[in-house]
Design a protein around this motif. Sequence first.
Motif, PDB file in Angstrom:
ATOM      1  N   LEU A   1      71.405   4.377   7.730  1.00  0.00           N
ATOM      2  CA  LEU A   1      72.761   5.089   8.040  1.00  0.00           C
ATOM      3  C   LEU A   1      73.158   5.956   6.834  1.00  0.00           C
TER       4      LEU A   1
ATOM      5  N   LEU B   1      78.463  16.393  19.756  1.00  0.00           N
ATOM      6  CA  LEU B   1      77.603  17.151  18.818  1.00  0.00           C
ATOM      7  C   LEU B   1      77.414  16.247  17.526  1.00  0.00           C
ATOM      8  N   GLY B   2      77.459  15.007  17.586  1.00  0.00           N
ATOM      9  CA  GLY B   2      76.733  13.838  16.660  1.00  0.00           C
ATOM     10  C   GLY B   2      77.899  13.553  15.459  1.00  0.00           C
TER      11      GLY B   2
ATOM     12  N   TRP C   1      81.413   6.778  24.313  1.00  0.00           N
ATOM     13  CA  TRP C   1      80.097   6.656  25.044  1.00  0.00           C
ATOM     14  C   TRP C   1      80.021   7.596  26.247  1.00  0.00           C
TER      15      TRP C   1
ATOM     16  N   MET D   1      71.232  11.058  24.682  1.00  0.00           N
ATOM     17  CA  MET D   1      71.742   9.708  24.036  1.00  0.00           C
ATOM     18  C   MET D   1      73.079   9.775  24.303  1.00  0.00           C
ATOM     19  N   MET D   2      73.596  10.261  25.204  1.00  0.00           N
ATOM     20  CA  MET D   2      75.336  10.564  25.384  1.00  0.00           C
ATOM     21  C   MET D   2      75.577   9.459  26.246  1.00  0.00           C
TER      22      MET D   2
ATOM     23  N   GLU E   1      73.259   6.081  14.444  1.00  0.00           N
ATOM     24  CA  GLU E   1      71.975   6.590  14.307  1.00  0.00           C
ATOM     25  C   GLU E   1      71.874   7.718  15.512  1.00  0.00           C
ATOM     26  N   LEU E   2      72.260   7.289  16.666  1.00  0.00           N
ATOM     27  CA  LEU E   2      72.078   8.107  17.785  1.00  0.00           C
ATOM     28  C   LEU E   2      72.881   9.336  17.577  1.00  0.00           C
ATOM     29  N   ALA E   3      74.158   9.069  16.924  1.00  0.00           N
ATOM     30  CA  ALA E   3      75.104  10.451  16.517  1.00  0.00           C
ATOM     31  C   ALA E   3      74.131  11.237  15.772  1.00  0.00           C
ATOM     32  N   ASP E   4      73.509  10.785  14.803  1.00  0.00           N
ATOM     33  CA  ASP E   4      72.542  11.512  13.837  1.00  0.00           C
ATOM     34  C   ASP E   4      71.777  12.228  14.762  1.00  0.00           C
TER      35      ASP E   4
ATOM     36  N   ARG F   1      71.629  13.109  17.901  1.00  0.00           N
ATOM     37  CA  ARG F   1      72.295  14.303  18.632  1.00  0.00           C
ATOM     38  C   ARG F   1      72.547  15.395  17.781  1.00  0.00           C
ATOM     39  N   ARG F   2      72.933  14.816  16.514  1.00  0.00           N
ATOM     40  CA  ARG F   2      73.462  16.295  15.492  1.00  0.00           C
ATOM     41  C   ARG F   2      72.384  17.061  15.063  1.00  0.00           C
ATOM     42  N   ARG F   3      71.219  16.612  14.632  1.00  0.00           N
ATOM     43  CA  ARG F   3      70.272  17.079  14.025  1.00  0.00           C
ATOM     44  C   ARG F   3      68.928  17.249  14.820  1.00  0.00           C
TER      45      ARG F   3
ATOM     46  N   PRO G   1      78.323  21.740  14.413  1.00  0.00           N
ATOM     47  CA  PRO G   1      77.239  20.697  14.029  1.00  0.00           C
ATOM     48  C   PRO G   1      77.064  20.897  12.715  1.00  0.00           C
TER      49      PRO G   1
END
Lengths: 837, 256
Positions: free
Chosen positions: A165, A268-269, A352, B62-63, B85-88, B90-92, B116
């Motif tokens: 991370l 958007l992450g 989620w 992965m939402m 990691e899932l957020a990363d 989705r972002r990248r 983003p």
Amino acid sequence: MKRLGKLYQIISVLIYTFIAAAVWLPWIRCGGKGRSLPEYIMIVKDSGGIVHMTDGNPELVASYYLFYVILLAAVLSLVYVAGRLAGKDIKIVYRMIQWCEFLYTAAALIFFPLVPMGWTYLLPLLCMAEFVLRQYVEQRDTILAEARVREQRDRLERDERKRRLYFPGRYGSSYYKMILKNVRYHIRNYVMLIVSSTFLMLFLFLVFALKSAFMEIHSAEAVTGGGTQRILLNAVWMGLILNAVLMGLSFSYYIRSKMREENMLVVLGIRSGALRAIMLLEYAGCLVCAAILGLILGNLFYRILIGVIGTRIPVTAGGMTAGTYMIILGIFAAAALTAAMVNSHVYDHMRWSASGLIAPGRNRIPGVFGLISGIIGCICMVWAFVRMTGRDGGESEESQVLYLLGLILVLLCVRAVEMQRIRQDDNRYFRYLFDRFPFLTGFGQNMKKIYLLTVIAFLVMYTFASVYGSSAASPVSKEQYPYDFVCTAGEEAEEELQELGAQYAQNVKQYPMATVYSLMPNNISLVNSFKDIFSLDYAAVSNGRQALTDPPVQIGVPESVYLKLKKERGEDAEALKLSGEEIAVVYQEDASAKAHLLDWSGTADTLNLQTLSQEAELWSYRAYTPRKVVREERDILTGICGGGKEQNLVVFSDDFFDEIYQGEQLYLILAEEGDYEAADQELLSISKDIEGMSYYGRRAMIQDTETERYLKQVVWMFMLIMVGVCGIYLLFIKFCFEMDEITARYRFLDCMGMHEGPLRKTLGHEMRPFCVIPLLAGGGSAVIFTLLMFRVRMYNAAEILQYLRCVLPVWVIYWLAQWTAYLALKKVLSDKILIKK
Amino acid sequence: MAEIIRTDKLVKNYYRNQDKKDPSAKIEVLKGLDITIEDGEYVAIMGSSGGGKTTLLKILGMMEPLTEGKLYFKGQDSSLLWKDELADIRRREIGFVFQDFYLMDSLSAGENIMVPMILDKAQAEEMKQKMHGLARRFGVEKLIGKSPGELSGGEKQRIAICRALINDPGIIMADEPTGNLDAKSSRRLMDTFDDINKEMGKNIILVTHDPKIARCSDKIFFIDDGVIVRILEKKEGDTSEFYREILREMEKMEEE
């Protein structure tokens, strides 16, 4: 490990040897000496057995037989120690000792009388300590090995997490600009949250500030009604709860209003930490603003209140300690955290779920449950009315709480039946779909607001208004205190009081009387116990109110004295013709006193009273005898004492009075002009010398009562305004937070070709229940309760008129304010919807 | 070609009122799907309404968590990844385009495009440069100062596409991107997707029920009632037959 095992064995042997030997230590005090158990058992045996010795007292007998359990534990301990020394661990004996100790402790706590020495607690504690030590010794290696593995696994996971991370750098200024822009765009939501939190802080501050300001002023011990602190805190705690609910509600709206934006960021992450920080920052920011604003406004209101009250009562706005501020902030933070916790599922959902995937909230319109709740509600309401008019509750807060609960259930039932009918019939459904949209799609949520608004309307129009109105409508006058001094005393004071009469009084009347106790004071109730907690009355909370308050003292007189007292006051009185144990009651109170509840446990026509009580029996239910009440009236024959709670007259038949009479006298003294002060001083010194004598003076009583009335009027009027404002604010919270959704819905109807007239009408129909139902249900109930109050307080026409003169403006202003708020909101929404036209 | 996304017996259930204990409350949305998407592919997901298309896209993006089965993203098992990691990813690695655009009303169009990158801790200069570049490329340069409320549907969707591309992801996922657009804007948007796939070499995963939109893709997964009923692949240079096949399949699904 081996060393530890050896050490444990030594400790274990020592402990159980001590347990075995402890029976020879002094266990119980008997004949002025501490006796060991075998010694005590022998004494009991010699005196013919425990039943004979204790006159069969079941608790004493039971606790005696418990000593055999301890003797058994001692014998078993010896067996266990012997086994240990022989190198054997006899587990069954070990367990039996512990069970014996457990059984003994549990039972001894129930049958407390025979356990005066400390062993009761020490032996089980030793047993428990030994048990914990044994567990530790046995499981030490496994626990340590598991801990090592866990630690290693955690370390690896931490390292792995750190590696995977890894997200170096700092968010740029654009990130903070984005957050700020978003806050500015949705500023309305933040303002609503800040305002409701400010209300909470304001009330919290007032509770503590008033508490500390009135700490020194005559409080719970005051002769008059409730005591200054209690009047203030009784009023404020309700506001406090109401505002905590309001804050939770606005937070729930606030978090839902943020969901779309936060969802988008999740898609958007955004990192979870960053999202959490944004939310926390915004929420904490709002709370900090609210805390500061609340403290400033609280200070302002506090000073205004003290300024107004200070014109009559010697009180000044003092400062609070840093510790008190910390407590206030702590409670505020706890309320904020609770609000966040209650709504945390929304955040979890958000993490989620992307747009469109949020499951719609449950919308269950009760069916059978609604009907059942309606029936229960009706029962509650009828029960509340019966309590209100009867003697088993009277004009207490419980009756009001019960009624409101019933009212809420009935509202739920009525609305649920209506919605079910609409849903089941297609014609109805399409006719009423838009009008009843909030209830058809979010029944529970919208009903909650209706309940709250109804409760607020009831609080304002009855609960608060009745205290304010009856105080304002009952000016204190000399008529309420016809004598300068009212004194009750036994025979031993007769001589001194006769002397005092000869020296200072122009007139001393002396009548035979008997002290009468009613079973419970009328201010003891479940609600009062809660109030004690909220009022921060630490002594009452820790000791229990019942233990602190003596049962109220009433004055018992024979019928002949009653007739004389009536005559003294220039009233015509008919003979009561009491026979046997029949009684008549004269409530000595004015219109401001709550309905005369002398005994909460009585039935419609009986009162449980006690005469000639021993001090110890005052709390025993059995010591009170039910007596048939043949007549009740409200009249002032000697004077109002304790705000109408004490020194009411209980009239007995002359024959029965002779049976209970023990020489007590009631003295009614009119002092010579100019001798009032001297007589007061003399009475004070006599009352100090003679036990059981009590008196009150007219001047002090009038001054105290005036102070109390004034305080009640100021404080309850303030509360009335604040709670009324909360009601209006609740309407604003609902419609302001839902404004976007309502606007979108009506614009759609507009697009679909609905004309402006029907559009406005539909909007009105949708919004009206939130104003009309609370005003009709809450206000209507307030009117019914007011009428009941007139009846139970035995108001005459003049008093009713006087009361209405004070309260009607409050009702009208509240109605107008609510209605104006509703109309203003409707206009804002209409303008927003019909913007193009 | 390298495998980008693969699912193994993917199952997704929803529960009415979130009551997982009541078997009658269970709604099986996806019933054991096996899907493989390879690098550079332009994939469409088609099917009847309520068939599970959007749910599948959200799981692939992965939402949404899956109930059973496996989802592999570039060979990595998604169930072993932490939420951040899932957020990363989705972002990248993924860019999203939605039917209702999903723009932040509080920000200008240009700022919406940059979100983003803002979340990726990028430098301001770099963000602006990239935003202007993309805005120029998709013809929305003049709109970047406006708020979303001032834009038409087509303009909003192009802003959303710019936002999806700003972090230079390998995959663009679009859920009914033409659903709110007129025919002209739709055509223009599909050309844009085509360019993104062909010129920029990015994977496109598109949910649609419009055959005209779907014919631009290389491969179509037809989903009905949570099950893949057919996988249709475009043969080289055979666009009209591919379109006819799509229509036939749609008709078949409608008849059933």
